[in-house]
Design a protein around this motif. Structure first.
Motif, PDB file in Angstrom:
ATOM      1  N   MET A  26       5.557 -10.780  -4.255  1.00 17.65           N
ATOM      2  CA  MET A  26       4.130 -10.623  -4.599  1.00 17.65           C
ATOM      3  C   MET A  26       3.778  -9.511  -5.659  1.00 17.65           C
ATOM      4  SD  MET A  26       1.667 -11.557  -1.638  1.00 17.65           S
ATOM      5  CE  MET A  26       2.001 -10.563  -0.165  1.00 17.65           C
ATOM      6  N   VAL A  30       3.112  -9.368 -10.549  1.00 16.18           N
ATOM      7  CA  VAL A  30       1.722  -8.825 -11.000  1.00 16.18           C
ATOM      8  C   VAL A  30       1.771  -8.680 -12.495  1.00 16.18           C
ATOM      9  CG1 VAL A  30       0.376  -6.719 -11.222  1.00 16.18           C
ATOM     10  CG2 VAL A  30       1.626  -7.299  -8.932  1.00 16.18           C
ATOM     11  N   SER A 240      -1.834  -4.662  15.096  1.00 14.96           N
ATOM     12  CA  SER A 240      -2.239  -5.452  14.026  1.00 14.96           C
ATOM     13  C   SER A 240      -3.624  -5.059  13.512  1.00 14.96           C
ATOM     14  CB  SER A 240      -1.941  -6.812  13.944  1.00 14.96           C
ATOM     15  OG  SER A 240      -2.189  -7.304  12.755  1.00 14.96           O
ATOM     16  N   SER A 244      -5.063  -2.491  10.622  1.00 13.96           N
ATOM     17  CA  SER A 244      -6.113  -2.833   9.329  1.00 13.96           C
ATOM     18  C   SER A 244      -7.118  -1.840   9.409  1.00 13.96           C
ATOM     19  CB  SER A 244      -6.331  -4.212   9.643  1.00 13.96           C
ATOM     20  OG  SER A 244      -5.587  -5.242   9.426  1.00 13.96           O
ATOM     21  N   ILE A 266      -2.772   1.375  -4.372  1.00 16.91           N
ATOM     22  CA  ILE A 266      -3.502   0.320  -5.167  1.00 16.91           C
ATOM     23  C   ILE A 266      -4.231   0.758  -6.510  1.00 16.91           C
ATOM     24  CG2 ILE A 266      -5.078  -1.545  -5.036  1.00 16.91           C
ATOM     25  CD1 ILE A 266      -4.241  -2.580  -2.596  1.00 16.91           C
ATOM     26  N   ILE A 278       3.131  -0.856   3.049  1.00 17.24           N
ATOM     27  CA  ILE A 278       2.819  -2.427   3.618  1.00 17.24           C
ATOM     28  C   ILE A 278       4.199  -2.651   4.667  1.00 17.24           C
ATOM     29  CG2 ILE A 278       2.286  -4.782   3.201  1.00 17.24           C
ATOM     30  CD1 ILE A 278       0.289  -3.335   2.283  1.00 17.24           C
ATOM     31  N   THR A 282       4.066  -3.340   8.567  1.00 12.71           N
ATOM     32  CA  THR A 282       4.203  -4.537   9.241  1.00 12.71           C
ATOM     33  C   THR A 282       5.481  -4.465   9.957  1.00 12.71           C
ATOM     34  OG1 THR A 282       3.626  -5.589   7.021  1.00 12.71           O
ATOM     35  CG2 THR A 282       4.603  -6.989   8.727  1.00 12.71           C
TER      36      THR A 282
ATOM     37  N   MET B 143       3.738 -14.649   7.844  1.00 13.63           N
ATOM     38  CA  MET B 143       1.950 -14.276   7.554  1.00 13.63           C
ATOM     39  C   MET B 143       1.631 -13.414   8.712  1.00 13.63           C
ATOM     40  SD  MET B 143       2.159 -15.392   4.363  1.00 13.63           S
ATOM     41  CE  MET B 143       0.475 -15.500   3.800  1.00 13.63           C
ATOM     42  N   LEU B 144       1.837 -13.859  10.040  1.00 15.02           N
ATOM     43  CA  LEU B 144       1.143 -13.175  11.109  1.00 15.02           C
ATOM     44  C   LEU B 144       1.458 -11.768  11.300  1.00 15.02           C
ATOM     45  CD1 LEU B 144       0.599 -16.272  13.410  1.00 15.02           C
ATOM     46  CD2 LEU B 144      -1.179 -15.110  12.226  1.00 15.02           C
ATOM     47  N   PHE B 146       1.845  -9.490   9.270  1.00 13.89           N
ATOM     48  CA  PHE B 146       1.299  -8.484   8.547  1.00 13.89           C
ATOM     49  C   PHE B 146      -0.170  -8.129   9.082  1.00 13.89           C
ATOM     50  CE2 PHE B 146       3.705 -10.466   5.044  1.00 13.89           C
ATOM     51  CZ  PHE B 146       3.831  -9.322   4.242  1.00 13.89           C
ATOM     52  N   PRO B 147      -0.599  -6.963   9.006  1.00 13.73           N
ATOM     53  CA  PRO B 147      -1.908  -6.689   9.470  1.00 13.73           C
ATOM     54  C   PRO B 147      -2.773  -7.114   8.256  1.00 13.73           C
ATOM     55  CG  PRO B 147      -0.537  -4.519   9.483  1.00 13.73           C
ATOM     56  CD  PRO B 147       0.218  -5.383   8.844  1.00 13.73           C
ATOM     57  N   SER B 148      -3.843  -7.838   8.760  1.00 13.18           N
ATOM     58  CA  SER B 148      -4.521  -8.926   7.585  1.00 13.18           C
ATOM     59  C   SER B 148      -5.128  -7.925   6.700  1.00 13.18           C
ATOM     60  CB  SER B 148      -5.695  -9.644   8.451  1.00 13.18           C
ATOM     61  OG  SER B 148      -6.289  -8.680   9.129  1.00 13.18           O
ATOM     62  N   MET B 149      -5.721  -6.829   7.014  1.00 14.12           N
ATOM     63  CA  MET B 149      -6.321  -6.161   5.833  1.00 14.12           C
ATOM     64  C   MET B 149      -5.233  -5.707   4.799  1.00 14.12           C
ATOM     65  SD  MET B 149      -9.221  -4.887   5.294  1.00 14.12           S
ATOM     66  CE  MET B 149      -9.812  -4.016   3.935  1.00 14.12           C
ATOM     67  N   LEU B 150      -4.106  -5.430   5.283  1.00 11.58           N
ATOM     68  CA  LEU B 150      -3.115  -4.902   4.244  1.00 11.58           C
ATOM     69  C   LEU B 150      -2.286  -5.956   3.418  1.00 11.58           C
ATOM     70  CD1 LEU B 150      -1.321  -2.306   6.648  1.00 11.58           C
ATOM     71  CD2 LEU B 150      -2.667  -1.569   4.316  1.00 11.58           C
ATOM     72  N   LEU B 151      -2.444  -7.038   4.063  1.00  6.08           N
ATOM     73  CA  LEU B 151      -1.985  -8.439   3.340  1.00  6.08           C
ATOM     74  C   LEU B 151      -3.122  -8.817   2.385  1.00  6.08           C
ATOM     75  CD1 LEU B 151       0.162 -10.947   3.003  1.00  6.08           C
ATOM     76  CD2 LEU B 151      -1.036 -12.073   4.767  1.00  6.08           C
ATOM     77  N   MET B 153      -4.881  -6.920   0.965  1.00  3.47           N
ATOM     78  CA  MET B 153      -4.947  -5.996  -0.177  1.00  3.47           C
ATOM     79  C   MET B 153      -3.672  -6.261  -1.237  1.00  3.47           C
ATOM     80  SD  MET B 153      -5.753  -2.415   2.104  1.00  3.47           S
ATOM     81  CE  MET B 153      -5.008  -1.355   0.947  1.00  3.47           C
ATOM     82  N   VAL B 154      -2.476  -6.340  -0.632  1.00  2.09           N
ATOM     83  CA  VAL B 154      -1.474  -6.689  -1.479  1.00  2.09           C
ATOM     84  C   VAL B 154      -1.746  -7.931  -2.407  1.00  2.09           C
ATOM     85  CG1 VAL B 154       1.034  -7.356  -1.495  1.00  2.09           C
ATOM     86  CG2 VAL B 154       0.263  -5.732  -0.019  1.00  2.09           C
ATOM     87  N   ILE B 155      -2.328  -9.146  -1.782  1.00  2.48           N
ATOM     88  CA  ILE B 155      -2.830 -10.428  -2.447  1.00  2.48           C
ATOM     89  C   ILE B 155      -4.072 -10.017  -3.500  1.00  2.48           C
ATOM     90  CG2 ILE B 155      -3.610 -12.470  -2.468  1.00  2.48           C
ATOM     91  CD1 ILE B 155      -2.494 -12.716   0.393  1.00  2.48           C
ATOM     92  N   TYR B 157      -4.285  -7.281  -5.154  1.00  2.61           N
ATOM     93  CA  TYR B 157      -3.636  -6.411  -6.098  1.00  2.61           C
ATOM     94  C   TYR B 157      -2.748  -7.505  -7.094  1.00  2.61           C
ATOM     95  CZ  TYR B 157      -0.108  -3.057  -8.265  1.00  2.61           C
ATOM     96  OH  TYR B 157       0.631  -2.649  -8.850  1.00  2.61           O
ATOM     97  N   THR B 158      -2.055  -8.326  -6.501  1.00  3.04           N
ATOM     98  CA  THR B 158      -1.333  -9.135  -7.370  1.00  3.04           C
ATOM     99  C   THR B 158      -2.201 -10.246  -8.008  1.00  3.04           C
ATOM    100  OG1 THR B 158       0.276  -9.431  -5.455  1.00  3.04           O
ATOM    101  CG2 THR B 158       0.061 -11.102  -6.995  1.00  3.04           C
ATOM    102  N   LEU B 242     -13.726  -0.953   0.194  1.00  2.00           N
ATOM    103  CA  LEU B 242     -12.789   0.056  -0.294  1.00  2.00           C
ATOM    104  C   LEU B 242     -12.588  -0.170  -1.649  1.00  2.00           C
ATOM    105  CD1 LEU B 242      -9.875  -1.012   2.005  1.00  2.00           C
ATOM    106  CD2 LEU B 242     -11.082   1.358   1.989  1.00  2.00           C
ATOM    107  N   ILE B 244     -11.609  -3.019  -3.542  1.00  2.00           N
ATOM    108  CA  ILE B 244     -10.715  -3.919  -3.889  1.00  2.00           C
ATOM    109  C   ILE B 244     -11.334  -5.211  -4.061  1.00  2.00           C
ATOM    110  CG2 ILE B 244      -8.360  -4.445  -3.491  1.00  2.00           C
ATOM    111  CD1 ILE B 244      -8.046  -2.132  -1.709  1.00  2.00           C
TER     112      ILE B 244
END
Lengths: 307, 303
Positions: A26, A30, A240, A244, A266, A278, A282, B143-144, B146-151, B153-155, B157-158, B242, B244
């Motif tokens: 990912m 970018v 988790s 967050s 970011i 991250i 995780t 996918m599960l 990941f802490p949802s917020m951080l995932l 954020m990365v998405i 960002y991408t 945040l 983002i």
């Protein structure tokens, strides 16, 4: 049992590698060259080339990934693009703060959640039960930043009991921990209540009661013990969501933690730092799940004996 | 919706066992909920009010959402500006109304996408099994983790900022849990008599999945849908908070909270008003979802 723990550990490792690969992909797709962002639009082309080679970004994808993974295993997550220090040293500074915050939030959530859950279950369908369950939905529905800012406004600004931001001692963690634990308290209360209500209908509860044990004793020693299993699983899930929420809490209370590092990464378009934060968060969640799984099999005799 | 109901009805005719147990249709179940659970009804009304507010925002307020009035900046609540004005003199109530458009869209669109993706993948994993199952479920595990917020954020960002990208990010974050639940439903349904019967009649695999498995997953999906909307709304507001997510000059509740934060001690209503709006909508969806689960979820209904 040992075999199943070993199997789970292996599965967790596979998931961790998958996670690392996914983050890696990912962040590599970018748009815009990271080097140009780093060195500025007008950088010397030769310098850009040198830098690209230095960072190994000219190598094929799988080589880059292999280098990253082997480095990460040795605790080397690369150098931050924006702060020009090693990512591991930044994380090492931030990590204890996030762990403190998450742990104290978990304590808050568990204390409030389990106590409210028990009371609601004992007084099932009473006014108190409905009140607590209504409140727990309120707790779940409040955004973390709202709780954090309301607490900050009243207890730090109006009453002056706590510092408005930053952590100089343990008192700095009080408000962030409550803000962060608030949401989880709601879901833990609801889960404790529903499992306890179910367990209280089991035959062995009647047996214990008929043997003359007092109601409170039965609830605490027989029922609660057996209804804690799903709550333990919940703990891992909560880890988790705590991580967050920590992103928000750390931002509002200016705590130097992993979440804030990620936000800074970011805005600074700092790929190594983002990747490191991250991946570590995780990994922490995966580890938490693994521990919960193992605890589960240790605590539940049916699972322990391979039923 | 009508078609769905008819499908559920025909499904129940397929399985003689279930005809007695689940004789009431979706409509009856909803009616029952409306009688028993006043909170769910109130929540539905609250949601409807927000939807109407979002649709008729231009009619309801004389101001534009980006209309500046620098002389009257940071005005306290008054008759002209019911919730005061923000740091650029924009009417806070107007921005709240327009912001509800984004929050409701962000609640519904990614949830629909993740429901569809999760249902398709979950049914495939559960019904086909084997390698398909392994691949889909391992991907879901990843996918599960990941802490949802951080995932998210990365998405973000991408993909970069913007509404469409938020839709995608939130859908990507939440499909996995849907897939997991649908898969376990499918595993149970696969063993049921009506699937067995359909199989023996030579009905194709695809048709069994579409006609027999999917309609029977619908009640769970409806409950999940109502319960995933609030978490999507919360995620968007956190991302925008945040910085983002949604970008200025768009009005998003999370963004409004973020911009108001610098005036927290002097003008607390700037952050508080959008926060309360978020809480109300999320609370309403949670209460409604709870009510729906009580009548639709067979596991709870048995008790």
């Amino acid at each position: 049992m040992l075999l199943s723990i070993l199997k789970r550990t292996l599965q967790a490792l596979v998931v961790l590698i998958g996670v690392a690969l996914l983050i890696f992909i990912m962040l590599r797709i970018v748009p815009g060259n990271a080097i140009i962002t780093m060195m500025g639009e007008h950088a010397n082309p030769e310098a850009i080339e040198r830098m690209t080679a230095e960072l190994g970004l000219d190598k094929p994808f799988y080589v880059q990934f292999y280098t990253y993974i082997t480095g990460a295993l040795r605790g080397d997550f690369g150098t931050s693009y924006s702060l020009h220090v090693s990512v591991s040293s930044l994380i090492a500074q931030a990590f204890p703060n996030t762990v403190c915050l998450a742990l104290s939030a978990a304590v808050v959530a568990w204390l409030i959640g389990i106590v409210c859950g028990i009371i609601a279950a004992i007084k099932e369908n009473s006014l108190l039960d409905r009140l607590f369950m209504g409140f727990s939905l309120f707790g779940v529905s409040m955004p973390v930043f709202m709780v954090a800012m309301v607490l900050q406004y009243f207890f730090a600004y109006k009453l002056g009991w706590f510092d408005i931001s930053g952590v100089s001692d343990w008192r700095g963690f009080v408000l962030p921990a409550i803000a962060l634990g608030w949401n989880s308290a709601g879901s833990i209360a609801r889960l404790t209540r529903s499992t306890l209500v179910e367990v209280l209908q089991e035959d062995y509860i009647d047996t214990a009661r008929s043997k003359g044990r007092r109601r409170m004793g039965v609830i605490l020693f027989h029922a609660l013990r057996n209804s804690m299993l799903p709550v333990i699983t919940m703990m891992a899930v909560q880890l988790s969501s705590l991580l967050s929420g920590a992103v928000i809490c750390e931002t509002i209370f200016s705590i130097n933690g992993i979440g804030r590092l990620a936000v800074d990464a970011i805005s600074g378009r700092d790929i190594p730092l983002l990747q490191g934060t991250i991946l570590l968060s995780t990994a922490l969640v995966i580890l938490g799940n693994l521990v919960a799984d193992c605890l589960y099999s240790v605590l539940d005799p049916r699972v322990r004996k391979g039923d | 919706m009508r078609d769905d109901q008819e499908e559920i009805l025909t499904m129940q005719m397929d399985s003689p066992e279930d005809v007695l147990a689940e004789a009431d249709t979706l409509k009856d179940q909803l009616k029952r909920m409306a009688r028993q659970n006043k909170l769910a009804v109130i929540s539905a009304v609250v949601i409807l009010l927000f939807v109407l507010g979002a649709i008729f925002a231009p009619v309801l307020t004389p101001y534009e959402f980006d209309q500046l009035d620098v002389i009257n900046r940071l005005a306290p609540p008054s008759a002209e500006h019911l919730l005061g004005t923000d740091e650029l003199g924009r009417d806070v109530l107007t921005r709240l109304l327009y912001g509800s458009r984004i929050s409701l869209l962000v609640g519904v669109v990614p949830t629909v996408i993740s429901m569809l993706a999760g249902a398709v993948l979950g049914i495939c994993a559960g019904y086909i099994g084997g390698k398909t199952d392994t691949v889909i479920m391992r991907l879901a595990d990843i996918m599960l983790a990941f802490p949802s917020m951080l995932l998210a954020m990365v998405i973000m960002y991408t993909l970069g900022d913007g509404l469409i990208n938020i839709f995608l990010a939130l859908a990507l974050v939440s499909w996995a849990s849907v897939a997991r639940i649908v898969r376990s439903e499918t595993l149970k349904l696969r063993e049921s008599i009506f699937v067995e019967a359909a199989k023996s009649m030579g009905v194709s695999r695809l048709k069994i999945m579409c006609r027999h498995i999917f309609p029977n997953c619908l009640p769970s999906l409806i409950v999940l849908f109502t319960l995933n909307i609030p978490s999507a709304i919360l995620s968007e507001s956190s991302l925008s908070f945040l910085g983002i997510g949604i970008k200025y000059p768009q009005a998003s509740w999370g963004l409004m909270v973020n911009l108001g934060r610098q005036f927290l001690y002097t003008k607390p209503w700037l952050s508080l008003a959008p926060s309360i709006a978020i809480m109300l909508v999320v609370l309403a969806f949670n209460f409604l979802g709870d009510g729906l689960r009580d009548v639709l979820d067979p596991h709870l209904k048995d008790q």
